[in-house]
Design a protein around this motif. Structure first.
Motif, PDB file in Angstrom:
ATOM      1  N   PRO A   1       0.765  -1.184  -0.045  1.00 38.20           N
ATOM      2  CA  PRO A   1       0.039   0.018  -0.021  1.00 38.20           C
ATOM      3  C   PRO A   1       0.767   1.086  -0.123  1.00 38.20           C
ATOM      4  N   LYS A   2       2.096   1.217   0.679  1.00 37.85           N
ATOM      5  CA  LYS A   2       2.730   2.381   0.743  1.00 37.85           C
ATOM      6  C   LYS A   2       3.578   2.682  -0.794  1.00 37.85           C
ATOM      7  N   ARG A   3       3.804   1.509  -1.522  1.00 39.60           N
ATOM      8  CA  ARG A   3       4.346   1.629  -2.777  1.00 39.60           C
ATOM      9  C   ARG A   3       3.349   2.259  -3.665  1.00 39.60           C
ATOM     10  N   GLU A   4       2.021   1.744  -3.615  1.00 39.40           N
ATOM     11  CA  GLU A   4       0.934   2.255  -4.328  1.00 39.40           C
ATOM     12  C   GLU A   4       0.700   3.786  -4.056  1.00 39.40           C
ATOM     13  N   ALA A   5       0.754   4.268  -2.791  1.00 41.23           N
ATOM     14  CA  ALA A   5       0.652   5.364  -2.440  1.00 41.23           C
ATOM     15  C   ALA A   5       1.725   6.464  -3.167  1.00 41.23           C
ATOM     16  N   VAL A   6       3.136   5.974  -3.176  1.00 46.41           N
ATOM     17  CA  VAL A   6       4.035   6.798  -3.826  1.00 46.41           C
ATOM     18  C   VAL A   6       3.958   6.815  -5.388  1.00 46.41           C
TER      19      VAL A   6
END
Length: 194
Positions: free
Chosen positions: A117-122
């Motif tokens: 999810p952090k990868r998708e947010a970035v």
């Protein structure tokens, strides 16, 4: 030299941007490659938590530096612009906002690069920044074209007056102005080409 500012109305839909100049495309190419690299990474990069990514921090620092340089130049263009002033200020503010959003999400991502999810947010933040940068570059390009057209109009008027001179002294004065306008237009075209 007093010239009228061309009456140009801007209609840009930020959701439907099309890059139509080679310069804008070349300036965005490294950003597009970096965002694409983030998007095409495997779903779960690693089953193990390996800690913080040094490479991501370096990349984030370089993106931040490039963005601040762009913002600095964008603010200068917006101050000096005779057309699209409001749109340029809005575009600069949008780039600043999206840059801050990318910084926040990228810092969270670099602390835990294995969390999807952090990868998708970035990735989403990077896309938003890319859209804002594209809009700013397109506007700056449009200002440049308007400025060039303004000087072309001045040159055309001088050329018309050169064709209609009636005396030798008027011819000399008008020809000197014609040469000066031509040199100015040539310089601006050269600058744009660079």
């Amino acid at each position: 030299m007093s010239t009228k500012v061309p009456n140009i109305k801007l209609k840009i839909d930020p959701r439907d941007l099309q890059i139509q100049t080679f310069t804008v495309e070349k300036l965005l190419e490294p950003l597009i490659i970096q965002v694409t690299t983030l998007v095409t990474c495997p779903q779960n990069p690693s089953g193990k938590k390996k800690g913080r990514s040094k490479r991501a921090r370096v990349l984030l620092a370089s993106v931040e530096e490039a963005t601040w340089n762009l913002l600095d130049k964008g603010e200068k263009i917006a101050k000096e612009a005779t057309v699209f002033k409001e749109e340029l200020h809005a575009a600069v503010a949008d780039v600043r906002k999206e840059s801050q959003a990318l910084k926040v999400s990228a810092e969270a991502f670099t602390n835990d690069p294995c969390y999807l999810p952090k990868r998708e947010a970035v990735v989403q933040a990077a896309r938003s920044l890319l859209t804002a940068v594209t809009r700013l570059l397109i506007l700056a390009d449009m200002v440049d074209v308007a400025y060039l057209l303004e000087h072309l109009t001045v040159f055309q008027r001088t050329f018309e007056s050169l064709r209609n001179v009636s005396s030798k002294s008027d011819l000399q004065k008008t020809y000197q102005k014609f040469r000066k306008d031509l040199e100015n237009l040539d310089y601006l075209a050269y600058k744009r080409q660079q």
